[in-house]
Design a protein around this motif. Structure first.
Motif, PDB file in Angstrom:
ATOM      1  N   MET A   1       0.886  -1.310  -0.014  1.00 45.16           N
ATOM      2  CA  MET A   1      -0.213  -0.047   0.032  1.00 45.16           C
ATOM      3  C   MET A   1       0.936   1.120   0.039  1.00 45.16           C
ATOM      4  N   PHE A   2       1.906   1.073   0.788  1.00 43.59           N
ATOM      5  CA  PHE A   2       2.773   2.440   1.079  1.00 43.59           C
ATOM      6  C   PHE A   2       3.343   2.647  -0.334  1.00 43.59           C
ATOM      7  N   ILE A   3       4.052   1.617  -1.089  1.00 41.94           N
ATOM      8  CA  ILE A   3       4.541   1.868  -2.444  1.00 41.94           C
ATOM      9  C   ILE A   3       3.596   2.393  -3.421  1.00 41.94           C
ATOM     10  N   ILE A   4       2.500   1.838  -3.418  1.00 40.60           N
ATOM     11  CA  ILE A   4       1.468   2.164  -4.386  1.00 40.60           C
ATOM     12  C   ILE A   4       1.319   3.608  -3.963  1.00 40.60           C
ATOM     13  N   ARG A   5       0.840   4.136  -3.100  1.00 41.46           N
ATOM     14  CA  ARG A   5       0.850   5.375  -2.718  1.00 41.46           C
ATOM     15  C   ARG A   5       1.985   6.341  -2.842  1.00 41.46           C
ATOM     16  N   TRP A   6       3.294   5.683  -2.703  1.00 41.03           N
ATOM     17  CA  TRP A   6       4.466   6.482  -3.084  1.00 41.03           C
ATOM     18  C   TRP A   6       4.444   6.700  -4.669  1.00 41.03           C
ATOM     19  N   ILE A   7       4.213   5.670  -5.476  1.00 42.58           N
ATOM     20  CA  ILE A   7       4.464   5.840  -6.868  1.00 42.58           C
ATOM     21  C   ILE A   7       3.449   6.706  -7.284  1.00 42.58           C
ATOM     22  N   LEU A   8       2.106   6.640  -6.761  1.00 45.89           N
ATOM     23  CA  LEU A   8       0.859   7.774  -7.233  1.00 45.89           C
ATOM     24  C   LEU A   8       1.567   9.272  -6.830  1.00 45.89           C
ATOM     25  N   GLY A   9       1.988   9.391  -5.859  1.00 47.75           N
ATOM     26  CA  GLY A   9       2.594  10.706  -5.531  1.00 47.75           C
ATOM     27  C   GLY A   9       3.596  11.126  -6.424  1.00 47.75           C
ATOM     28  N   ARG A  10       4.580  10.199  -6.655  1.00 47.42           N
ATOM     29  CA  ARG A  10       5.566  10.763  -7.361  1.00 47.42           C
ATOM     30  C   ARG A  10       4.774  11.118  -9.121  1.00 47.42           C
ATOM     31  N   LEU A  11       3.803  10.195  -9.389  1.00 47.43           N
ATOM     32  CA  LEU A  11       3.293  10.409 -10.655  1.00 47.43           C
ATOM     33  C   LEU A  11       2.458  11.868 -10.603  1.00 47.43           C
ATOM     34  N   ILE A  12       1.992  12.258  -9.792  1.00 46.59           N
ATOM     35  CA  ILE A  12       0.986  13.520  -9.364  1.00 46.59           C
ATOM     36  C   ILE A  12       2.172  14.363  -9.532  1.00 46.59           C
ATOM     37  N   LEU A  13       3.320  14.566  -8.988  1.00 46.19           N
ATOM     38  CA  LEU A  13       4.314  15.476  -9.000  1.00 46.19           C
ATOM     39  C   LEU A  13       4.888  15.549 -10.320  1.00 46.19           C
ATOM     40  N   LEU A  14       5.006  14.520 -11.054  1.00 46.85           N
ATOM     41  CA  LEU A  14       5.587  14.531 -12.500  1.00 46.85           C
ATOM     42  C   LEU A  14       4.633  15.214 -13.349  1.00 46.85           C
ATOM     43  N   LEU A  15       3.409  14.738 -13.377  1.00 48.91           N
ATOM     44  CA  LEU A  15       2.354  15.340 -14.229  1.00 48.91           C
ATOM     45  C   LEU A  15       2.056  16.841 -13.791  1.00 48.91           C
ATOM     46  N   ASN A  16       2.119  17.152 -12.648  1.00 50.16           N
ATOM     47  CA  ASN A  16       2.082  18.710 -12.222  1.00 50.16           C
ATOM     48  C   ASN A  16       3.368  19.201 -12.891  1.00 50.16           C
ATOM     49  N   PHE A  17       4.450  18.847 -12.716  1.00 45.45           N
ATOM     50  CA  PHE A  17       5.819  19.401 -13.157  1.00 45.45           C
ATOM     51  C   PHE A  17       5.521  19.905 -14.753  1.00 45.45           C
ATOM     52  N   ILE A  18       5.116  18.875 -15.529  1.00 44.78           N
ATOM     53  CA  ILE A  18       4.860  18.661 -17.198  1.00 44.78           C
ATOM     54  C   ILE A  18       3.784  19.532 -17.484  1.00 44.78           C
ATOM     55  N   PHE A  19       2.943  19.513 -16.673  1.00 45.17           N
ATOM     56  CA  PHE A  19       1.663  20.579 -17.015  1.00 45.17           C
ATOM     57  C   PHE A  19       1.560  21.611 -16.042  1.00 45.17           C
ATOM     58  N   SER A  20       2.446  22.307 -15.695  1.00 48.43           N
ATOM     59  CA  SER A  20       2.697  23.283 -14.880  1.00 48.43           C
ATOM     60  C   SER A  20       1.920  24.640 -15.382  1.00 48.43           C
ATOM     61  N   PRO A  21       0.679  24.859 -14.542  1.00 48.34           N
ATOM     62  CA  PRO A  21      -0.027  26.069 -15.067  1.00 48.34           C
ATOM     63  C   PRO A  21       0.969  27.257 -15.178  1.00 48.34           C
ATOM     64  N   LYS A  22       0.562  28.238 -16.261  1.00 50.73           N
ATOM     65  CA  LYS A  22       1.265  29.494 -16.458  1.00 50.73           C
ATOM     66  C   LYS A  22       1.006  30.632 -15.147  1.00 50.73           C
ATOM     67  N   LYS A  23       2.300  31.031 -14.948  1.00 52.78           N
ATOM     68  CA  LYS A  23       2.194  31.925 -13.654  1.00 52.78           C
ATOM     69  C   LYS A  23       1.702  33.353 -14.165  1.00 52.78           C
ATOM     70  N   LEU A  24       0.773  33.919 -13.291  1.00 50.13           N
ATOM     71  CA  LEU A  24       0.401  35.294 -13.738  1.00 50.13           C
ATOM     72  C   LEU A  24       1.599  36.259 -13.663  1.00 50.13           C
ATOM     73  N   GLN A  25       1.661  37.135 -14.451  1.00 54.43           N
ATOM     74  CA  GLN A  25       2.660  37.984 -14.454  1.00 54.43           C
ATOM     75  C   GLN A  25       2.040  39.493 -14.208  1.00 54.43           C
ATOM     76  N   ARG A  26       2.545  40.206 -13.013  1.00 56.52           N
ATOM     77  CA  ARG A  26       2.054  41.404 -12.682  1.00 56.52           C
ATOM     78  C   ARG A  26       3.221  42.397 -13.147  1.00 56.52           C
ATOM     79  N   LYS A  27       2.804  43.680 -13.015  1.00 54.26           N
ATOM     80  CA  LYS A  27       3.902  44.675 -12.991  1.00 54.26           C
ATOM     81  C   LYS A  27       4.573  44.742 -11.772  1.00 54.26           C
ATOM     82  N   ALA A  28       6.012  45.102 -11.460  1.00 54.31           N
ATOM     83  CA  ALA A  28       6.547  44.900 -10.146  1.00 54.31           C
ATOM     84  C   ALA A  28       5.974  45.679  -9.212  1.00 54.31           C
TER      85      ALA A  28
END
Ligand SMILES: N[C@@H](CCC(=O)N[C@@H](CS)C(=O)NCC(=O)O)C(=O)O
Length: 118
Positions: free
Chosen positions: A1-28
């Motif tokens: 169970m721990f291993i499955i959760r660990w793998i799912l967690g890494r997958l979520i982080l990878l997908l989040n990294f690949i499909f990272s949303p665009k950061k809103l840019q503001r004037k300084a």
């Protein structure tokens, strides 16, 4: 169970990294004003928790600089339990007028951030 959760967690982080949303840019100057407001916010979270990833994506989308606190660390977890009321992440610590409140539930946090900063 721990291993499955660990793998799912890494997958979520990878997908989040690949499909990272665009950061809103503001004037300084605008960003500095927003930063002054977000100084009083802290997100208690776990790196690979899907609900925390969702909130972090909203934070990025809104171009916010909010400190994240690792609630896996014993001291942080204890503070969350004793002051927030329970160990559940994500939880937004909000300090306003010398008063601290703790907001649980990812959808409530996202709504709060979107309404305040979007
Ligand atoms: N409905 C909550 C669910 C949050 C949740 O289930 N968080 C898990 C981590 S993914 C948690 O804090 N579990 C307690 C623990 O790990 O001690 C939300 O949307 O924020």
């Amino acid at each position: 169970m721990f291993i499955i959760r660990w793998i799912l967690g890494r997958l979520i982080l990878l997908l989040n990294f690949i499909f990272s949303p665009k950061k809103l840019q503001r004037k300084a100057t605008e960003q500095a004003a927003v930063d002054a407001q977000t100084k009083s916010l802290q997100l208690y979270q776990y790196a690979a928790c899907p609900f925390c990833v969702k909130v972090r994506r909203d934070i990025r989308r809104n171009g916010l600089n909010i400190v994240t606190v690792d609630a896996k660390l014993a001291d942080n977890k204890q503070l969350l339990a004793s002051q927030g009321g329970k160990v559940q992440v994500p939880c937004l610590r909000i300090e306003e007028n010398n008063k601290v409140s703790w907001m649980y539930e990812s959808s409530a946090i996202s709504t709060y951030l979107n309404e305040r900063f979007a």
